[in-house]
Design a protein around this motif. Sequence first.
Motif, short mmCIF file in Angstrom:
data_model
loop_
_atom_site.label_atom_id
_atom_site.label_comp_id
_atom_site.label_asym_id
_atom_site.label_seq_id
_atom_site.Cartn_x
_atom_site.Cartn_y
_atom_site.Cartn_z
N THR A 40 0.81 -1.22 0.00
CA THR A 40 0.00 0.00 0.00
C THR A 40 0.85 1.27 0.00
N THR A 41 2.17 1.15 0.13
CA THR A 41 3.05 2.32 0.07
C THR A 41 3.10 2.82 -1.36
N PHE A 42 2.83 4.10 -1.56
CA PHE A 42 2.93 4.68 -2.91
C PHE A 42 4.36 5.14 -3.14
N VAL A 43 4.98 4.63 -4.20
CA VAL A 43 6.34 5.04 -4.57
C VAL A 43 6.21 5.92 -5.81
N LEU A 44 6.59 7.19 -5.68
CA LEU A 44 6.46 8.14 -6.78
C LEU A 44 7.22 7.65 -8.00
N ASP A 45 6.58 7.71 -9.14
CA ASP A 45 7.14 7.27 -10.43
C ASP A 45 7.43 5.78 -10.48
N TYR A 46 6.94 5.02 -9.52
CA TYR A 46 7.08 3.56 -9.50
C TYR A 46 8.55 3.12 -9.63
N VAL A 47 9.43 3.87 -8.99
CA VAL A 47 10.87 3.60 -9.04
C VAL A 47 11.18 2.42 -8.13
N MET A 48 12.09 1.56 -8.55
CA MET A 48 12.54 0.44 -7.72
C MET A 48 13.49 1.00 -6.66
N LEU A 49 13.13 0.88 -5.39
CA LEU A 49 13.99 1.36 -4.31
C LEU A 49 15.18 0.42 -4.16
N ARG A 50 16.34 0.99 -3.79
CA ARG A 50 17.55 0.19 -3.62
C ARG A 50 18.46 0.85 -2.60
N GLU A 51 19.36 0.06 -2.05
CA GLU A 51 20.33 0.59 -1.09
C GLU A 51 21.18 1.65 -1.78
N GLY A 52 21.50 2.70 -1.03
CA GLY A 52 22.30 3.80 -1.55
C GLY A 52 21.46 4.92 -2.17
N MET A 53 20.19 4.69 -2.38
CA MET A 53 19.31 5.68 -3.00
C MET A 53 18.91 6.74 -1.98
N GLU A 54 18.91 8.00 -2.41
CA GLU A 54 18.44 9.09 -1.56
C GLU A 54 16.94 9.25 -1.77
N VAL A 55 16.20 9.22 -0.66
CA VAL A 55 14.75 9.26 -0.72
C VAL A 55 14.19 10.12 0.42
N THR A 56 12.93 10.44 0.29
CA THR A 56 12.16 11.00 1.40
C THR A 56 11.00 10.03 1.63
N MET A 57 10.90 9.55 2.85
CA MET A 57 9.81 8.65 3.23
C MET A 57 8.82 9.47 4.06
N PHE A 58 7.55 9.41 3.66
CA PHE A 58 6.49 10.10 4.38
C PHE A 58 5.66 9.07 5.14
N TYR A 59 5.32 9.40 6.38
CA TYR A 59 4.46 8.54 7.18
C TYR A 59 3.33 9.35 7.76
N ARG A 60 2.22 8.68 8.05
CA ARG A 60 1.06 9.35 8.63
C ARG A 60 1.31 9.62 10.11
#
Length: 177
Positions: free
Chosen positions: A59-79
Amino acid sequence: MDMQFDRNRRREKSYRGVEGTIVSMEPTRMGNRRADGCVMFVGLEDKDGNLVNFLISPTTFVLDYVMLREGMEVTMFYRMDEPVPLIYPPQYRAAVAVPRRSGQMVDVDYYNRSLINQDMTLQLNLNGSVDITTTNNQRFLGSPANNDLVVVYSSSTRSIPAQTTPSRIVVLCPKSV
């Protein structure tokens, strides 16, 4: 006595974002279910070196449906209104994951009927060119007002609230539909 409620009243922010680099990803289980690969336990290290753990589920929405991987810079949003275990490092259920891109800003929040977010820091100006979709990448035909939105934009004014014409809006439709 007549009680009226101000509908434009400032509400508490629904989502909080944590920026960082993914340092680990492991399949995990939820509840009594075995670790079947559908849920990932992701370790995120912020710029201060603090570790924050996130559960990434279907149910987590990943913007642009990108495959997450180690080393990737991201912002995780939580309720902000979901229960969390009182453990260290903190652990949250990710609602939205956004891979970081140069020149791209993202806000995840509830936007009222005037298209202003809950902490009244951003107002959306819509024109016919704004791409508005749902999390399954289908065109959203209603008004994005009064919904939780993922807003992607590149610049904003310096006014209060700042105004922007986003390049993209993703409506986080209620799960109970």
